[in-house]
Design a protein around this motif. Structure first.
Motif, PDB file in Angstrom:
ATOM      1  N   ARG A  19       9.403 -12.780   3.155  1.00 53.51           N
ATOM      2  CA  ARG A  19       8.167 -12.424   2.441  1.00 53.51           C
ATOM      3  C   ARG A  19       7.116 -12.023   3.462  1.00 53.51           C
ATOM      4  NH1 ARG A  19       4.075 -15.556  -1.730  1.00 53.51           N
ATOM      5  NH2 ARG A  19       3.331 -16.571   0.162  1.00 53.51           N
ATOM      6  N   LEU A  20       6.579 -10.825   3.263  1.00 51.47           N
ATOM      7  CA  LEU A  20       5.507 -10.331   4.110  1.00 51.47           C
ATOM      8  C   LEU A  20       4.173 -10.552   3.406  1.00 51.47           C
ATOM      9  CD1 LEU A  20       7.001  -6.903   5.267  1.00 51.47           C
ATOM     10  CD2 LEU A  20       7.358  -9.181   6.232  1.00 51.47           C
ATOM     11  N   SER A  21       3.153 -10.845   4.210  1.00 52.98           N
ATOM     12  CA  SER A  21       1.797 -11.012   3.685  1.00 52.98           C
ATOM     13  C   SER A  21       0.838 -10.119   4.456  1.00 52.98           C
ATOM     14  CB  SER A  21       1.342 -12.466   3.811  1.00 52.98           C
ATOM     15  OG  SER A  21       2.177 -13.333   3.109  1.00 52.98           O
ATOM     16  N   CYS A  22      -0.162  -9.631   3.769  1.00 55.91           N
ATOM     17  CA  CYS A  22      -1.197  -8.820   4.396  1.00 55.91           C
ATOM     18  C   CYS A  22      -2.529  -9.166   3.755  1.00 55.91           C
ATOM     19  CB  CYS A  22      -0.904  -7.336   4.234  1.00 55.91           C
ATOM     20  SG  CYS A  22      -2.223  -6.249   4.838  1.00 55.91           S
ATOM     21  N   THR A  23      -3.452  -9.651   4.569  1.00 51.95           N
ATOM     22  CA  THR A  23      -4.785  -9.997   4.080  1.00 51.95           C
ATOM     23  C   THR A  23      -5.790  -8.998   4.627  1.00 51.95           C
ATOM     24  OG1 THR A  23      -4.242 -12.337   3.906  1.00 51.95           O
ATOM     25  CG2 THR A  23      -6.570 -11.758   4.012  1.00 51.95           C
ATOM     26  N   ALA A  24      -6.557  -8.413   3.714  1.00 50.39           N
ATOM     27  CA  ALA A  24      -7.565  -7.431   4.084  1.00 50.39           C
ATOM     28  C   ALA A  24      -8.939  -8.078   4.104  1.00 50.39           C
ATOM     29  CB  ALA A  24      -7.547  -6.265   3.102  1.00 50.39           C
ATOM     30  N   SER A  25      -9.738  -7.692   5.081  1.00 49.39           N
ATOM     31  CA  SER A  25     -11.114  -8.180   5.148  1.00 49.39           C
ATOM     32  C   SER A  25     -12.025  -7.032   5.563  1.00 49.39           C
ATOM     33  CB  SER A  25     -11.236  -9.346   6.126  1.00 49.39           C
ATOM     34  OG  SER A  25     -10.848  -8.948   7.428  1.00 49.39           O
ATOM     35  N   GLY A  26     -13.281  -7.124   5.153  1.00 51.84           N
ATOM     36  CA  GLY A  26     -14.246  -6.074   5.447  1.00 51.84           C
ATOM     37  C   GLY A  26     -15.121  -5.814   4.246  1.00 51.84           C
ATOM     38  N   SER A  27     -16.227  -5.184   4.479  1.00 54.84           N
ATOM     39  CA  SER A  27     -17.244  -5.034   3.441  1.00 54.84           C
ATOM     40  C   SER A  27     -16.807  -4.148   2.284  1.00 54.84           C
ATOM     41  CB  SER A  27     -18.525  -4.477   4.047  1.00 54.84           C
ATOM     42  OG  SER A  27     -18.276  -3.215   4.640  1.00 54.84           O
ATOM     43  N   ILE A  28     -15.832  -3.241   2.514  1.00 55.43           N
ATOM     44  CA  ILE A  28     -15.420  -2.342   1.436  1.00 55.43           C
ATOM     45  C   ILE A  28     -14.200  -2.854   0.689  1.00 55.43           C
ATOM     46  CG2 ILE A  28     -16.367  -0.335   2.620  1.00 55.43           C
ATOM     47  CD1 ILE A  28     -13.497   0.504   3.290  1.00 55.43           C
ATOM     48  N   GLY A  72      -0.136  -8.979  -5.597  1.00 56.72           N
ATOM     49  CA  GLY A  72      -1.410  -9.086  -4.914  1.00 56.72           C
ATOM     50  C   GLY A  72      -2.297 -10.159  -5.507  1.00 56.72           C
ATOM     51  N   ASN A  73      -3.217 -10.621  -4.712  1.00 53.36           N
ATOM     52  CA  ASN A  73      -4.180 -11.644  -5.125  1.00 53.36           C
ATOM     53  C   ASN A  73      -5.569 -11.131  -4.794  1.00 53.36           C
ATOM     54  OD1 ASN A  73      -5.928 -13.881  -5.216  1.00 53.36           O
ATOM     55  ND2 ASN A  73      -4.237 -15.292  -4.852  1.00 53.36           N
ATOM     56  N   ASN A  74      -6.344 -10.792  -5.822  1.00 54.24           N
ATOM     57  CA  ASN A  74      -7.686 -10.253  -5.598  1.00 54.24           C
ATOM     58  C   ASN A  74      -8.667 -11.316  -5.109  1.00 54.24           C
ATOM     59  OD1 ASN A  74      -7.500  -7.418  -6.118  1.00 54.24           O
ATOM     60  ND2 ASN A  74      -7.280  -7.883  -8.294  1.00 54.24           N
ATOM     61  N   SER A  75      -8.354 -12.573  -5.319  1.00 54.39           N
ATOM     62  CA  SER A  75      -9.252 -13.628  -4.851  1.00 54.39           C
ATOM     63  C   SER A  75      -9.237 -13.748  -3.333  1.00 54.39           C
ATOM     64  CB  SER A  75      -8.856 -14.970  -5.465  1.00 54.39           C
ATOM     65  OG  SER A  75      -8.997 -14.939  -6.865  1.00 54.39           O
ATOM     66  N   THR A  76      -8.064 -13.468  -2.754  1.00 51.60           N
ATOM     67  CA  THR A  76      -7.922 -13.573  -1.298  1.00 51.60           C
ATOM     68  C   THR A  76      -7.700 -12.217  -0.634  1.00 51.60           C
ATOM     69  OG1 THR A  76      -5.529 -13.927  -1.504  1.00 51.60           O
ATOM     70  CG2 THR A  76      -6.945 -15.888  -1.513  1.00 51.60           C
ATOM     71  N   ASN A  77      -7.683 -11.141  -1.448  1.00 49.51           N
ATOM     72  CA  ASN A  77      -7.425  -9.786  -0.924  1.00 49.51           C
ATOM     73  C   ASN A  77      -6.139  -9.737  -0.118  1.00 49.51           C
ATOM     74  OD1 ASN A  77      -9.756  -8.599  -2.058  1.00 49.51           O
ATOM     75  ND2 ASN A  77     -11.002  -9.329  -0.348  1.00 49.51           N
ATOM     76  N   THR A  78      -5.120 -10.371  -0.667  1.00 49.44           N
ATOM     77  CA  THR A  78      -3.824 -10.456   0.007  1.00 49.44           C
ATOM     78  C   THR A  78      -2.753  -9.768  -0.825  1.00 49.44           C
ATOM     79  OG1 THR A  78      -4.433 -12.547   1.060  1.00 49.44           O
ATOM     80  CG2 THR A  78      -2.095 -12.003   0.965  1.00 49.44           C
ATOM     81  N   VAL A  79      -1.940  -8.990  -0.151  1.00 46.37           N
ATOM     82  CA  VAL A  79      -0.791  -8.330  -0.766  1.00 46.37           C
ATOM     83  C   VAL A  79       0.476  -8.928  -0.172  1.00 46.37           C
ATOM     84  CG1 VAL A  79       0.459  -6.154  -1.002  1.00 46.37           C
ATOM     85  CG2 VAL A  79      -2.006  -6.188  -1.227  1.00 46.37           C
ATOM     86  N   TYR A  80       1.433  -9.176  -1.031  1.00 48.17           N
ATOM     87  CA  TYR A  80       2.703  -9.753  -0.608  1.00 48.17           C
ATOM     88  C   TYR A  80       3.837  -8.768  -0.889  1.00 48.17           C
ATOM     89  CZ  TYR A  80      -0.102 -14.002  -0.988  1.00 48.17           C
ATOM     90  OH  TYR A  80      -1.091 -14.940  -0.864  1.00 48.17           O
ATOM     91  N   LEU A  81       4.856  -8.853  -0.064  1.00 52.68           N
ATOM     92  CA  LEU A  81       6.081  -8.106  -0.317  1.00 52.68           C
ATOM     93  C   LEU A  81       7.244  -9.085  -0.204  1.00 52.68           C
ATOM     94  CD1 LEU A  81       7.282  -5.279  -0.921  1.00 52.68           C
ATOM     95  CD2 LEU A  81       7.702  -5.073   1.541  1.00 52.68           C
ATOM     96  N   GLN A  82       7.793  -9.458  -1.354  1.00 50.87           N
ATOM     97  CA  GLN A  82       8.956 -10.330  -1.380  1.00 50.87           C
ATOM     98  C   GLN A  82      10.194  -9.449  -1.277  1.00 50.87           C
ATOM     99  OE1 GLN A  82       9.236 -13.791  -1.509  1.00 50.87           O
ATOM    100  NE2 GLN A  82      11.420 -13.385  -1.182  1.00 50.87           N
ATOM    101  N   THR A  91      16.036  -2.610   8.128  1.00 54.83           N
ATOM    102  CA  THR A  91      15.471  -2.892   9.440  1.00 54.83           C
ATOM    103  C   THR A  91      14.443  -1.838   9.809  1.00 54.83           C
ATOM    104  OG1 THR A  91      17.456  -4.032  10.223  1.00 54.83           O
ATOM    105  CG2 THR A  91      16.005  -3.078  11.904  1.00 54.83           C
ATOM    106  N   ALA A  92      13.235  -2.297  10.132  1.00 52.31           N
ATOM    107  CA  ALA A  92      12.136  -1.384  10.440  1.00 52.31           C
ATOM    108  C   ALA A  92      10.913  -2.204  10.814  1.00 52.31           C
ATOM    109  CB  ALA A  92      11.809  -0.506   9.229  1.00 52.31           C
ATOM    110  N   VAL A  93       9.899  -1.497  11.289  1.00 57.30           N
ATOM    111  CA  VAL A  93       8.582  -2.104  11.420  1.00 57.30           C
ATOM    112  C   VAL A  93       7.843  -1.828  10.119  1.00 57.30           C
ATOM    113  CG1 VAL A  93       6.417  -2.161  12.686  1.00 57.30           C
ATOM    114  CG2 VAL A  93       8.565  -1.773  13.916  1.00 57.30           C
ATOM    115  N   TYR A  94       7.335  -2.867   9.522  1.00 60.60           N
ATOM    116  CA  TYR A  94       6.647  -2.758   8.238  1.00 60.60           C
ATOM    117  C   TYR A  94       5.134  -2.806   8.471  1.00 60.60           C
ATOM    118  CZ  TYR A  94      10.997  -3.213   5.679  1.00 60.60           C
ATOM    119  OH  TYR A  94      12.255  -2.983   5.162  1.00 60.60           O
ATOM    120  N   TYR A  95       4.435  -1.892   7.832  1.00 56.76           N
ATOM    121  CA  TYR A  95       2.988  -1.754   7.999  1.00 56.76           C
ATOM    122  C   TYR A  95       2.286  -1.909   6.653  1.00 56.76           C
ATOM    123  CZ  TYR A  95       4.227   0.469  12.451  1.00 56.76           C
ATOM    124  OH  TYR A  95       4.730   0.746  13.696  1.00 56.76           O
ATOM    125  N   CYS A  96       1.231  -2.658   6.677  1.00 59.35           N
ATOM    126  CA  CYS A  96       0.354  -2.772   5.524  1.00 59.35           C
ATOM    127  C   CYS A  96      -0.657  -1.628   5.562  1.00 59.35           C
ATOM    128  CB  CYS A  96      -0.361  -4.123   5.586  1.00 59.35           C
ATOM    129  SG  CYS A  96      -1.533  -4.439   4.262  1.00 59.35           S
TER     130      CYS A  96
END
Length: 116
Positions: A19-28, A72-82, A91-96
Motif C-alpha cells: 500500500r502506497l500513501s501520499c500526503t499533500a500539504s500546502g495552501s492550495i 483518498g481522505n480529504n481530512s488528511t489530504n492523503t491518497v492511497y494505492l492498495q 516493478t517501477a518507481v511510483y510517483y504521486c
C-alpha cells in the motif's frame, strides 16, 4: 506550493500486496480530487496507474484494474494505492501527482519491486 510525501514502497514477491500513501500539504490543497499515481518502469515512459477524477470518479490503467484500488481522505489530504496480486511487470518507481493550473506537482517517487 505543494509538498507531496510518499511512503509504502518496497520489495514483494509476485502475488503479494503493498500500500502506497501520499500526503499533500500546502495552501492550495483542499481536496484529493485530481490526485493520482503514476509509475515509470526501467526503459519506459511514465504512465498513469490510477487517479481520483475531479468529480470523484476512480480511473485505472487497464493492466491494474481488479488488482489496484485508489482511495483518498480529504481530512488528511492523503491518497492511497492498495496494490494486490502484484506482478513482476508492476516493478517501477511510483510517483504521486497533484495537478494544478500551469504546473503539476510530483512526489519524490517510491520504488516498488516485485520479484521472487
Amino acid at each position: 506550493q505543494v509538498q507531496l510525501e510518499e511512503s509504502g514502497g518496497g520489495l514483494v514477491q509476485p502475488g503479494g500486496s503493498l500500500r502506497l500513501s501520499c500526503t499533500a500539504s500546502g495552501s492550495i490543497v483542499i481536496s484529493v480530487n485530481g490526485m493520482g499515481w503514476y509509475r515509470r518502469a526501467p526503459g519506459k515512459n511514465r504512465e498513469l496507474v490510477a487517479m481520483i477524477g475531479f468529480g470523484g470518479n476512480l480511473i485505472y490503467q487497464d493492466s491494474v484494474k481488479g488488482r489496484f484500488t485508489i482511495s483518498g481522505n480529504n481530512s488528511t489530504n492523503t491518497v492511497y494505492l492498495q496494490m494486490n496480486s502484484l506482478k513482476p511487470e508492476d516493478t517501477a518507481v511510483y510517483y504521486c501527482n497533484f495537478p494544478s493550473i500551469g504546473t503539476d506537482y510530483w512526489g519524490q517517487g517510491t520504488q516498488v519491486t516485485v520479484s521472487s
